[in-house]
Design a protein around this motif. Structure first.
Motif, PDB file in Angstrom:
ATOM      1  N   GLY A   1       8.678  -6.238  -7.399  1.00 51.88           N
ATOM      2  CA  GLY A   1       8.069  -4.852  -6.633  1.00 51.88           C
ATOM      3  C   GLY A   1       8.079  -3.707  -7.935  1.00 51.88           C
ATOM      4  N   GLY A   2       8.592  -3.883  -9.033  1.00 52.01           N
ATOM      5  CA  GLY A   2       8.668  -2.647  -9.914  1.00 52.01           C
ATOM      6  C   GLY A   2       7.334  -2.094 -10.192  1.00 52.01           C
ATOM      7  N   THR A   3       6.176  -2.958 -10.504  1.00 59.09           N
ATOM      8  CA  THR A   3       4.922  -2.423 -10.512  1.00 59.09           C
ATOM      9  C   THR A   3       4.492  -1.578  -9.565  1.00 59.09           C
ATOM     10  OG1 THR A   3       4.449  -4.421 -11.711  1.00 59.09           O
ATOM     11  CG2 THR A   3       2.639  -3.045 -11.529  1.00 59.09           C
TER      12      THR A   3
ATOM     13  N   GLY B   1       0.967  -1.357  -0.247  1.00 62.99           N
ATOM     14  CA  GLY B   1       0.113  -0.053   0.017  1.00 62.99           C
ATOM     15  C   GLY B   1       1.108   0.993   0.047  1.00 62.99           C
ATOM     16  N   PRO B   2       0.133   2.314   0.091  1.00 68.39           N
ATOM     17  CA  PRO B   2       1.010   3.552  -0.010  1.00 68.39           C
ATOM     18  C   PRO B   2       1.992   3.832   1.463  1.00 68.39           C
ATOM     19  CG  PRO B   2      -1.400   3.949   0.440  1.00 68.39           C
ATOM     20  CD  PRO B   2      -1.264   2.820  -0.173  1.00 68.39           C
ATOM     21  N   ALA B   3       2.739   4.255   1.535  1.00 71.15           N
ATOM     22  CA  ALA B   3       3.623   4.269   2.741  1.00 71.15           C
ATOM     23  C   ALA B   3       2.917   4.613   3.995  1.00 71.15           C
ATOM     24  CB  ALA B   3       4.972   4.967   2.511  1.00 71.15           C
ATOM     25  N   GLU B   4       2.119   5.657   3.961  1.00 72.23           N
ATOM     26  CA  GLU B   4       1.268   6.231   4.929  1.00 72.23           C
ATOM     27  C   GLU B   4       0.061   5.183   5.522  1.00 72.23           C
ATOM     28  OE1 GLU B   4       1.628   7.541   1.974  1.00 72.23           O
ATOM     29  OE2 GLU B   4      -0.422   7.983   1.173  1.00 72.23           O
ATOM     30  N   ALA B   5      -0.184   4.078   4.803  1.00 74.22           N
ATOM     31  CA  ALA B   5      -1.040   3.095   5.170  1.00 74.22           C
ATOM     32  C   ALA B   5      -0.221   2.034   6.286  1.00 74.22           C
ATOM     33  CB  ALA B   5      -1.419   2.305   4.216  1.00 74.22           C
ATOM     34  N   ALA B   6       1.098   2.302   6.482  1.00 73.62           N
ATOM     35  CA  ALA B   6       1.838   1.448   7.434  1.00 73.62           C
ATOM     36  C   ALA B   6       1.398   1.270   8.907  1.00 73.62           C
ATOM     37  CB  ALA B   6       3.320   1.353   7.368  1.00 73.62           C
TER      38      ALA B   6
ATOM     39  N   LEU C   1       3.579   2.347  -4.731  1.00 70.34           N
ATOM     40  CA  LEU C   1       3.082   1.630  -3.410  1.00 70.34           C
ATOM     41  C   LEU C   1       4.474   0.797  -2.995  1.00 70.34           C
ATOM     42  CD1 LEU C   1      -0.008  -0.057  -5.250  1.00 70.34           C
ATOM     43  CD2 LEU C   1       0.110   2.031  -3.665  1.00 70.34           C
ATOM     44  N   ASP C   2       4.352   0.428  -1.860  1.00 73.37           N
ATOM     45  CA  ASP C   2       5.387   0.047  -1.051  1.00 73.37           C
ATOM     46  C   ASP C   2       5.002  -1.524  -0.381  1.00 73.37           C
ATOM     47  OD1 ASP C   2       7.446   1.666  -1.327  1.00 73.37           O
ATOM     48  OD2 ASP C   2       6.453   2.706   0.437  1.00 73.37           O
ATOM     49  N   VAL C   3       5.928  -2.431  -0.248  1.00 74.82           N
ATOM     50  CA  VAL C   3       5.535  -3.827   0.483  1.00 74.82           C
ATOM     51  C   VAL C   3       5.718  -3.205   2.013  1.00 74.82           C
ATOM     52  CG1 VAL C   3       6.560  -5.894   1.249  1.00 74.82           C
ATOM     53  CG2 VAL C   3       6.751  -5.232  -1.109  1.00 74.82           C
ATOM     54  N   LEU C   4       4.572  -3.372   2.754  1.00 74.79           N
ATOM     55  CA  LEU C   4       4.333  -3.172   4.066  1.00 74.79           C
ATOM     56  C   LEU C   4       4.802  -4.162   5.057  1.00 74.79           C
ATOM     57  CD1 LEU C   4       1.070  -0.921   3.644  1.00 74.79           C
ATOM     58  CD2 LEU C   4       3.455  -0.223   3.490  1.00 74.79           C
ATOM     59  N   GLU C   5       4.239  -5.462   4.828  1.00 71.54           N
ATOM     60  CA  GLU C   5       4.512  -6.661   5.271  1.00 71.54           C
ATOM     61  C   GLU C   5       4.748  -7.768   4.445  1.00 71.54           C
ATOM     62  OE1 GLU C   5       1.236  -6.727   8.311  1.00 71.54           O
ATOM     63  OE2 GLU C   5       2.252  -5.189   9.412  1.00 71.54           O
TER      64      GLU C   5
ATOM     65  N   VAL D   1      -5.362  -1.010   1.805  1.00 65.30           N
ATOM     66  CA  VAL D   1      -4.091  -2.060   1.435  1.00 65.30           C
ATOM     67  C   VAL D   1      -4.322  -3.054   0.507  1.00 65.30           C
ATOM     68  CG1 VAL D   1      -2.875  -1.441   3.446  1.00 65.30           C
ATOM     69  CG2 VAL D   1      -4.294  -3.255   3.405  1.00 65.30           C
ATOM     70  N   ILE D   2      -3.449  -3.538  -0.013  1.00 60.38           N
ATOM     71  CA  ILE D   2      -3.690  -4.950  -0.751  1.00 60.38           C
ATOM     72  C   ILE D   2      -2.849  -6.068  -0.641  1.00 60.38           C
ATOM     73  CG2 ILE D   2      -4.433  -3.488  -3.175  1.00 60.38           C
ATOM     74  CD1 ILE D   2      -1.580  -4.413  -3.994  1.00 60.38           C
TER      75      ILE D   2
END
Lengths: 410, 216
Positions: free
Chosen positions: B165-167, B101-106, B173-177, B157-158
């Motif tokens: 992680g390119g797309t 998700g976007p970093a702020e969703a962490a 978007l970032d990997v959060l967990e 989040v998704i």
């Protein structure tokens, strides 16, 4: 208005030849139970939820059909027979120290997920040997299953036997936590070698124990080889006692002349803590699922207030029938019948003949000829397993016979 | 000899699997014809049948014994949760199942608060949030382009597969967990494993050697 004729998802009607075959199959199963001295027992279709709850049954609570009675008690349609039989054994046979042999046949109800092609109402047949802890008792139950499969016409099948004490013994010695134990159990049960290695590594399980655990998913096959390897792998006394008992079991089965149907799988653990000794499953071609499953559960009856070591199994009759059909094994369904066609003017003659045939145990269908067309009659003959027709036509005195009157075979 | 049937997940994984099988002497010339419209491919000599199916259907075919063996990603195995033997890790198709998700969703993942999760894998997402994180979530099942959901505001989040992680990065978007590691697995029907033990064990043992050689 649209007519409602179909049944809900997961239940179905049985009729015609298919149902006749199913009944015949059930008869043969019952007959085998009786030959081994088992008495039939019938328990209610619904009982208190607590009878089948987590420690007692094998079906998770969320897969049970629950209902409430007027007092607000939770009832369930039986998802499984064993707990109900255990309840009966504790209630009615509390005074005897001798073994009790009980068998059952009936429908069970499991609310499985939809769109998986699984029935929610299935017919189960099974037997429980209560109050008998011996290896000979184990052998009796396995021999009975094998006789039963042979009686219904199966020739290619395997009964695979394991003993949960091998695994339990290993873990007890090592003092492994319940959580890790559950993970190990799942990986071994699913023959997931890779996942197993991961868990062993994460939990720093090493040495002899790690070696034997990684071999467990592979420890299945012919009894001699498997037992030899299993004994070499460990020095754990509980585990070795389990292999010794399996050896004695194999010797007993040899006396019953059924060795060729037996293989071992020490990696078969059951997904529940329910089983306490041997555990087994039966397989054949033509179905992706096992046709019988069972094992020893020495502590179940304690929960109903009576201590008695027990062993039992359940056969899924629907899957067994499916296997027989897909293996093209002939199954007798309806008996060959005679069709008597008559005009009302000659009913007296026809009725006398029907009484005579029925007294000889030959099934007779009566059909008044008025208004029947030839094609309709042909269809009736085809659908009702008619092998002989007798025609008492009006305005004539003879009897037109087609086909031979069958001979009663019962 | 009875035919052994092998179900393959359509796409790159099927090609890799056939390559590995070829190294142990199992091939299926019928399958190599690019113009073929056949659904089931047969190798009479070896007594083998192959078919291609949608990845998410491979566990179903194997559970019911319509296929004896199957090759499919672990994501599908986890999502479908079927009764199968998972016998071998092919070590290919490696990726991870992640919450992205976007970093702020962490921040929203830390306080057990109710959030919306879009995913193609509702069972995996539910198991992760309910049983491992103990967080109540609303799960929205999507069938593709899951990355869109947080961008257009459908979900916070998704839960999806991440390879490079390119797309994700391109779309902010970032990997959060990380939920779990994934790769391709060989699965076997539980009855087939017992009824055809010799042939199936032989294939698995030889495949394991090939996998070992490739991973060096």
């Amino acid at each position: 208005m649209q007519q409602l004729l179909h049944t809900p998802d997961g239940v179905r009607d049985y009729y015609g030849e298919e149902y006749a075959r199913k009944l015949m199959l059930c008869d043969k199963i019952r007959e085998t139970f009786r030959l081994y001295g088992y008495q039939d027992i019938m328990t209610p279709v619904f009982e208190y939820f607590d009878i089948f709850n987590a420690e007692r049954g094998t079906i998770p609570s969320r897969h049970m059909y629950k209902l409430f009675d007027r007092d607000g008690e939770t009832l369930v349609l039986r998802p499984d027979f064993t707990p109900a039989i255990a309840r009966c054994a504790s209630k009615y046979f509390a005074d005897t120290a001798l073994p009790i042999r009980l068998s059952y046949l009936g429908n069970t109800y499991v609310n499985t997920l939809g769109y998986r092609g699984q029935l929610k109402e299935t017919t189960q047949a099974g037997a429980e040997l209560v109050g008998e802890a011996s290896v000979e008792g184990n052998a009796e139950v396995l021999a009975m299953i094998i006789d039963l499969f042979r009686a219904v016409g199966l020739t290619e099948f395997q009964i695979e036997v394991g003993d949960v004490r091998y695994f339990k013994g290993l873990l007890k010695e090592a003092g492994i936590s319940d959580d890790v134990r559950a993970q190990l159990r799942t990986c071994i049960e699913n023959k997931n070698h890779f996942g197993l290695e991961e868990i062993l590594e994460e939990n720093h399980i090493e040495g002899q124990l790690a070696r034997v655990l990684t071999r467990l998913p592979h420890l299945f096959g012919s009894p001699e080889e498997i037992l030899e390897e299993a004994e070499k792998l460990t020095s754990n006394t509980v585990a070795l006692r389990a292999t010794q008992r399996l050896k004695r079991l194999c010797a007993c089965l040899k006396e019953y002349g059924v060795s060729k149907y037996i293989t071992l799988d020490l990696g078969m653990l059951g997904l529940h803590e329910y089983y306490t000794g041997i555990i087994f499953k039966g397989y054949t071609y033509g179905t992706g699922d096992h046709i019988v499953t069972g094992g020893r559960y020495d502590h179940l009856l304690e929960q109903f207030g009576r201590e008695a070591p027990s062993i039992g199994f359940g056969i899924n009759v629907d899957i067994l029938q499916q296997a027989l059909t897909s293996q093209h094994i002939p199954m007798q369904g309806r008996r060959p019948a005679v069709l008597i066609m008559f005009d009302s003017s000659r009913f007296a003659e026809a009725a006398v003949k029907a009484r005579e045939l029925r007294s000889q145990k030959i099934p007779v269908h009566m059909l008044r000829m008025k208004g029947m067309d030839a094609a309709g009659i042909q269809n009736y003959i085809h659908e009702n397993h008619v092998v002989c027709t007798l025609e008492y036509a009006g305005g004539r005195t003879d009897i037109v016979q087609k086909g031979e009157v069958p001979v009663c075979d019962i | 000899m009875r035919y052994l049937t092998i179900a393959l997940a359509k796409g790159r994984l099927a090609k890799t699997t056939m390559k590995y099988l070829k190294e142990i002497g199992i091939s299926c010339p019928e399958m190599e014809d690019p113009d073929t419209r056949k659904l089931v491919f047969v190798n009479d000599e070896l007594g083998l049948k192959f078919f291609l199916s949608k990845p998410s259907d491979v566990p179903t075919f194997v559970e019911y014994g319509a296929a004896d063996l199957g090759v499919v990603g672990r994501d599908t195995i986890l999502e479908e949760n079927r009764k199968l033997y998972e016998v071998l890790d092919l070590g290919v198709g490696k990726c991870r199942m992640c919450v992205c998700g976007p970093a702020e969703a962490a921040e929203r993942l830390k306080h057990h608060e109710l959030i919306r999760v879009a995913t193609k894998y509702p069972a995996i997402a539910r198991d992760y949030f309910y049983n491992r994180k103990h967080q109540t979530v609303e799960i929205i099942k999507l069938n593709g382009s899951v990355e869109l959901a947080p961008i257009v505001g459908l979900a916070d989040v998704i839960v999806d597969i991440v390879e490079t992680g390119g797309t994700l990065r391109e779309n902010g978007l970032d990997v959060l967990e990380v939920i779990t590691e994934l790769s391709a697995k060989v699965v076997v029907n539980q009855v087939s494993m017992k009824m055809e033990q010799d042939r199936i064990s032989d294939i698995i043992t030889r495949l394991r050697e090939v996998v070992r050689a490739h991973s060096k």
